[in-house]
Design a protein around this motif. Structure first.
Motif, PDB file in Angstrom:
ATOM      1  N   VAL A 171      11.024  21.577  -3.191  1.00  0.00           N
ATOM      2  CA  VAL A 171      12.120  21.159  -2.306  1.00  0.00           C
ATOM      3  C   VAL A 171      12.117  19.640  -2.142  1.00  0.00           C
ATOM      4  CG1 VAL A 171      12.949  21.246   0.083  1.00  0.00           C
ATOM      5  CG2 VAL A 171      12.309  23.350  -1.086  1.00  0.00           C
ATOM      6  N   VAL A 172      10.922  19.078  -1.978  1.00  0.00           N
ATOM      7  CA  VAL A 172      10.830  17.621  -1.825  1.00  0.00           C
ATOM      8  C   VAL A 172      11.257  16.918  -3.120  1.00  0.00           C
ATOM      9  CG1 VAL A 172       9.182  15.719  -1.519  1.00  0.00           C
ATOM     10  CG2 VAL A 172       9.086  17.708  -0.015  1.00  0.00           C
ATOM     11  N   ASN A 173      10.906  17.493  -4.257  1.00  0.00           N
ATOM     12  CA  ASN A 173      11.245  16.895  -5.547  1.00  0.00           C
ATOM     13  C   ASN A 173      12.445  17.578  -6.197  1.00  0.00           C
ATOM     14  OD1 ASN A 173       9.059  15.005  -5.630  1.00  0.00           O
ATOM     15  ND2 ASN A 173       7.712  16.768  -5.935  1.00  0.00           N
ATOM     16  N   ALA A 174      13.421  17.976  -5.396  1.00  0.00           N
ATOM     17  CA  ALA A 174      14.586  18.710  -5.901  1.00  0.00           C
ATOM     18  C   ALA A 174      15.423  17.874  -6.854  1.00  0.00           C
ATOM     19  CB  ALA A 174      15.442  19.191  -4.740  1.00  0.00           C
ATOM     20  N   ASP A 175      15.325  16.574  -6.765  1.00  0.00           N
ATOM     21  CA  ASP A 175      16.111  15.705  -7.650  1.00  0.00           C
ATOM     22  C   ASP A 175      15.628  15.795  -9.098  1.00  0.00           C
ATOM     23  OD1 ASP A 175      17.524  14.869  -5.455  1.00  0.00           O
ATOM     24  OD2 ASP A 175      16.255  13.093  -5.122  1.00  0.00           O
ATOM     25  N   PHE A 176      14.375  16.151  -9.286  1.00  0.00           N
ATOM     26  CA  PHE A 176      13.793  16.156 -10.630  1.00  0.00           C
ATOM     27  C   PHE A 176      13.823  17.519 -11.324  1.00  0.00           C
ATOM     28  CE2 PHE A 176      11.363  12.907  -8.194  1.00  0.00           C
ATOM     29  CZ  PHE A 176      11.933  11.795  -8.787  1.00  0.00           C
ATOM     30  N   PHE A 177      14.090  18.592 -10.589  1.00  0.00           N
ATOM     31  CA  PHE A 177      14.027  19.944 -11.157  1.00  0.00           C
ATOM     32  C   PHE A 177      15.338  20.679 -10.936  1.00  0.00           C
ATOM     33  CE2 PHE A 177       9.660  18.894  -9.862  1.00  0.00           C
ATOM     34  CZ  PHE A 177       9.005  19.027 -11.076  1.00  0.00           C
ATOM     35  N   THR A 178      15.685  21.518 -11.908  1.00  0.00           N
ATOM     36  CA  THR A 178      16.849  22.391 -11.757  1.00  0.00           C
ATOM     37  C   THR A 178      16.428  23.607 -10.937  1.00  0.00           C
ATOM     38  OG1 THR A 178      16.384  23.668 -13.757  1.00  0.00           O
ATOM     39  CG2 THR A 178      17.729  21.664 -14.011  1.00  0.00           C
ATOM     40  N   PRO A 179      17.378  24.332 -10.363  1.00  0.00           N
ATOM     41  CA  PRO A 179      17.022  25.521  -9.574  1.00  0.00           C
ATOM     42  C   PRO A 179      16.257  26.574 -10.395  1.00  0.00           C
ATOM     43  CG  PRO A 179      19.261  24.885  -9.075  1.00  0.00           C
ATOM     44  CD  PRO A 179      18.794  24.007 -10.204  1.00  0.00           C
ATOM     45  N   LEU A 180      16.607  26.717 -11.663  1.00  0.00           N
ATOM     46  CA  LEU A 180      15.909  27.683 -12.503  1.00  0.00           C
ATOM     47  C   LEU A 180      14.458  27.251 -12.736  1.00  0.00           C
ATOM     48  CD1 LEU A 180      16.516  30.317 -13.918  1.00  0.00           C
ATOM     49  CD2 LEU A 180      17.088  29.049 -15.966  1.00  0.00           C
ATOM     50  N   GLU A 181      14.228  25.966 -12.948  1.00  0.00           N
ATOM     51  CA  GLU A 181      12.861  25.451 -13.101  1.00  0.00           C
ATOM     52  C   GLU A 181      12.060  25.659 -11.821  1.00  0.00           C
ATOM     53  OE1 GLU A 181      13.708  21.418 -14.121  1.00  0.00           O
ATOM     54  OE2 GLU A 181      13.348  21.756 -16.268  1.00  0.00           O
ATOM     55  N   MET A 182      12.708  25.441 -10.685  1.00  0.00           N
ATOM     56  CA  MET A 182      12.035  25.659  -9.407  1.00  0.00           C
ATOM     57  C   MET A 182      11.632  27.124  -9.249  1.00  0.00           C
ATOM     58  SD  MET A 182      14.142  23.541  -6.606  1.00  0.00           S
ATOM     59  CE  MET A 182      15.009  22.072  -7.062  1.00  0.00           C
ATOM     60  N   PHE A 200      11.199  29.474 -11.596  1.00  0.00           N
ATOM     61  CA  PHE A 200      10.115  29.833 -12.514  1.00  0.00           C
ATOM     62  C   PHE A 200       8.791  29.146 -12.129  1.00  0.00           C
ATOM     63  CE2 PHE A 200      13.501  30.859 -15.795  1.00  0.00           C
ATOM     64  CZ  PHE A 200      13.299  32.220 -15.679  1.00  0.00           C
ATOM     65  N   GLY A 201       8.870  27.935 -11.633  1.00  0.00           N
ATOM     66  CA  GLY A 201       7.665  27.233 -11.199  1.00  0.00           C
ATOM     67  C   GLY A 201       6.998  27.920 -10.019  1.00  0.00           C
ATOM     68  N   ILE A 202       7.800  28.301  -9.037  1.00  0.00           N
ATOM     69  CA  ILE A 202       7.251  28.986  -7.859  1.00  0.00           C
ATOM     70  C   ILE A 202       6.663  30.334  -8.254  1.00  0.00           C
ATOM     71  CG2 ILE A 202       7.883  30.072  -5.668  1.00  0.00           C
ATOM     72  CD1 ILE A 202       9.944  27.767  -5.337  1.00  0.00           C
ATOM     73  N   MET A 203       7.393  31.089  -9.071  1.00  0.00           N
ATOM     74  CA  MET A 203       6.878  32.395  -9.506  1.00  0.00           C
ATOM     75  C   MET A 203       5.632  32.233 -10.363  1.00  0.00           C
ATOM     76  SD  MET A 203      10.397  34.631 -10.179  1.00  0.00           S
ATOM     77  CE  MET A 203      10.032  34.740 -11.855  1.00  0.00           C
ATOM     78  N   GLY A 204       5.639  31.242 -11.262  1.00  0.00           N
ATOM     79  CA  GLY A 204       4.483  31.031 -12.132  1.00  0.00           C
ATOM     80  C   GLY A 204       3.237  30.639 -11.348  1.00  0.00           C
ATOM     81  N   ILE A 205       3.390  29.718 -10.411  1.00  0.00           N
ATOM     82  CA  ILE A 205       2.246  29.293  -9.596  1.00  0.00           C
ATOM     83  C   ILE A 205       1.729  30.456  -8.756  1.00  0.00           C
ATOM     84  CG2 ILE A 205       1.540  27.801  -7.686  1.00  0.00           C
ATOM     85  CD1 ILE A 205       1.762  26.339 -10.331  1.00  0.00           C
ATOM     86  N   THR A 206       2.627  31.278  -8.210  1.00  0.00           N
ATOM     87  CA  THR A 206       2.204  32.429  -7.409  1.00  0.00           C
ATOM     88  C   THR A 206       1.435  33.433  -8.256  1.00  0.00           C
ATOM     89  OG1 THR A 206       4.154  32.108  -5.998  1.00  0.00           O
ATOM     90  CG2 THR A 206       3.008  34.223  -5.831  1.00  0.00           C
ATOM     91  N   VAL A 207       1.902  33.689  -9.464  1.00  0.00           N
ATOM     92  CA  VAL A 207       1.196  34.615 -10.361  1.00  0.00           C
ATOM     93  C   VAL A 207      -0.171  34.047 -10.750  1.00  0.00           C
ATOM     94  CG1 VAL A 207       1.259  35.620 -12.687  1.00  0.00           C
ATOM     95  CG2 VAL A 207       3.274  35.735 -11.228  1.00  0.00           C
TER      96      VAL A 207
END
Length: 110
Positions: free
Chosen positions: A32-43, A45-52
């Motif tokens: 959320v803080v770095n929303a300018d650098f990532f697309t919603p899809l990247e966010m 997948f990133g959140i799901m990947g880190i959680t897994v």
């Protein structure tokens, strides 16, 4: 049985759920803080990947805790209890035999 109870206590304590939830929300805040650098899809997948990944790490930590859990102390404790019960039973039997012998001696003396 001892290891199963131990692992259930560790799982039920919630420490791993807290670990995963903290990682999830930290990752969410990062994106959320770095929303300018990532697309919603990247966010997403990133959140799901880190959680897994964190869930996998918590499972590995649990397996390491269980594998390093020493049963020697528990075995010694169980052996001590078994021997203590055996000694108590033998002492009780000896006391009964002494009482029976004393009664027979009293009968013979009378």
């Amino acid at each position: 049985m001892v290891v199963e109870r131990f692992s259930q206590d560790v799982i039920n304590s919630g420490i791993f759920r807290l670990y995963i939830a903290t990682g999830f929300f930290a990752t969410l805040i990062f994106f959320v803080v770095n929303a300018d650098f990532f697309t919603p899809l990247e966010m997403l997948f990133g959140i799901m990947g880190i959680t897994v990944i964190l869930k996998g790490l918590s499972n590995m930590m649990l397996s390491m805790i269980i594998s390093f859990f020493s049963l020697d102390n528990k075995k010694q404790e169980l052996d001590f209890k078994y021997n203590e019960e055996k000694i108590e039973a033998m002492l009780s039997e000896l006391n009964v035999q002494d009482i029976v012998a004393a009664e027979e001696k009293n009968k013979n003396a009378s």
